[in-house]
Design an enzyme around this catalytic site. Structure first.
Site, short mmCIF file in Angstrom:
data_model
loop_
_atom_site.label_atom_id
_atom_site.label_comp_id
_atom_site.label_asym_id
_atom_site.label_seq_id
_atom_site.Cartn_x
_atom_site.Cartn_y
_atom_site.Cartn_z
N ASP A 8 79.64 32.49 101.60
CA ASP A 8 80.19 32.98 102.86
C ASP A 8 81.31 32.04 103.31
O ASP A 8 81.76 31.17 102.54
CB ASP A 8 79.08 33.16 103.91
CG ASP A 8 78.47 31.85 104.39
OD1 ASP A 8 78.91 30.77 103.93
OD2 ASP A 8 77.55 31.90 105.23
N CYS A 65 76.11 28.76 100.86
CA CYS A 65 76.44 29.03 102.26
C CYS A 65 76.36 27.70 103.01
O CYS A 65 76.46 26.64 102.39
CB CYS A 65 75.56 30.11 102.86
SG CYS A 65 73.80 29.73 102.98
N THR A 67 73.81 26.21 104.74
CA THR A 67 72.60 25.47 104.39
C THR A 67 71.98 25.88 103.06
O THR A 67 71.12 25.18 102.54
CB THR A 67 71.52 25.70 105.46
OG1 THR A 67 71.23 27.11 105.51
CG2 THR A 67 71.96 25.22 106.84
N GLY A 68 72.35 27.04 102.57
CA GLY A 68 71.71 27.61 101.38
C GLY A 68 70.44 28.38 101.72
O GLY A 68 69.88 29.09 100.88
N HIS A 98 60.72 24.44 85.44
CA HIS A 98 59.37 24.82 85.88
C HIS A 98 59.29 26.24 86.45
O HIS A 98 58.27 26.90 86.31
CB HIS A 98 58.88 23.86 86.97
CG HIS A 98 58.49 22.51 86.43
ND1 HIS A 98 57.67 21.64 87.12
CD2 HIS A 98 58.81 21.88 85.28
CE1 HIS A 98 57.50 20.53 86.41
NE2 HIS A 98 58.20 20.65 85.30
N HIS A 133 54.03 26.84 82.49
CA HIS A 133 54.90 27.30 83.59
C HIS A 133 55.09 28.82 83.54
O HIS A 133 55.32 29.44 84.58
CB HIS A 133 56.25 26.59 83.52
CG HIS A 133 56.13 25.10 83.62
ND1 HIS A 133 55.66 24.47 84.75
CD2 HIS A 133 56.36 24.12 82.70
CE1 HIS A 133 55.63 23.16 84.54
NE2 HIS A 133 56.06 22.92 83.31
C1 RB5 Z 1 76.95 30.56 108.82
O1 RB5 Z 1 77.29 30.02 110.05
C2 RB5 Z 1 75.58 30.03 108.38
O2 RB5 Z 1 74.59 30.57 109.16
C3 RB5 Z 1 75.34 30.33 106.92
O3 RB5 Z 1 76.37 29.80 106.15
C4 RB5 Z 1 74.06 29.79 106.33
O4 RB5 Z 1 73.89 28.44 106.62
C5 RB5 Z 1 72.85 30.59 106.61
O5 RB5 Z 1 71.74 30.28 106.15
#
Ligand code: RB5
Length: 149
Positions: A8, A65, A67-68, A98, A133
């Protein structure tokens, strides 16, 4: 290797750097992510990459993104997907070894680009160890079939 990648607006430059590194290694990369900083919705990219992986159009997927977290939650809603949110080369390697993870998720606001690149390298070069696994992975996948019950 065929690799699908998505991102994103929080990870445009990181995605572009990862694509360049993968292409330099000779991998075929399908870019499903955004290339602008306009605000977008991460589930759209997670869905595109996860469906490409689930259909076996590609070998592995990468989602980045902020945080992922959102990418991993969304991708894991697609049947057949084992998306792993990783913060290091070690966790990325273990997710393959794993858990037979088929999508790597990273947070561009959580780890730096060098660490993302190391995680990507570990992810695409580490094989699934199978053995004990495999039984555990099968138990995870059996949970999908129980969704409607
Ligand atoms: C975008 O602001 C943010 O929410 C997105 O990149 C991500 O961290 C969501 O989990």
């Amino acid at each position: 290797m065929k690799i699908a990648i998505g991102n994103d607006h929080a990870a445009v430059e990181e995605k572009q750097a990862v694509v360049s590194a993968l292409q330099a290694l000779g991998h075929e990369v399908s870019n499903f992510g955004t290339d602008t900083f306009d605000s977008t919705d991460y589930p759209d990219y997670a869905a595109a990459v996860a469906k490409a992986v689930a259909k076996h159009d590609v070998d592995l997927g990468i989602l980045i993104c902020g945080t992922g977290i959102g990418m991993s939650i969304a991708a894991n809603k697609v049947c057949g997907i084992r998306a792993a949110l990783c913060h290091s080369a070690l966790t990325a390697a273990k997710s393959r070894e794993h858990n037979d993870a088929n999508i790597l998720c990273c947070g561009a606001r959580v780890i730096d680009l060098a660490t993302i690149q190391e995680a990507v390298k570990a992810f695409i070069t580490t094989p699934f160890a199978a053995g004990r696994h495999a039984r555990r992975v099968q138990k995870m996948m059996d949970l999908e079939a129980q969704c409607d019950q």
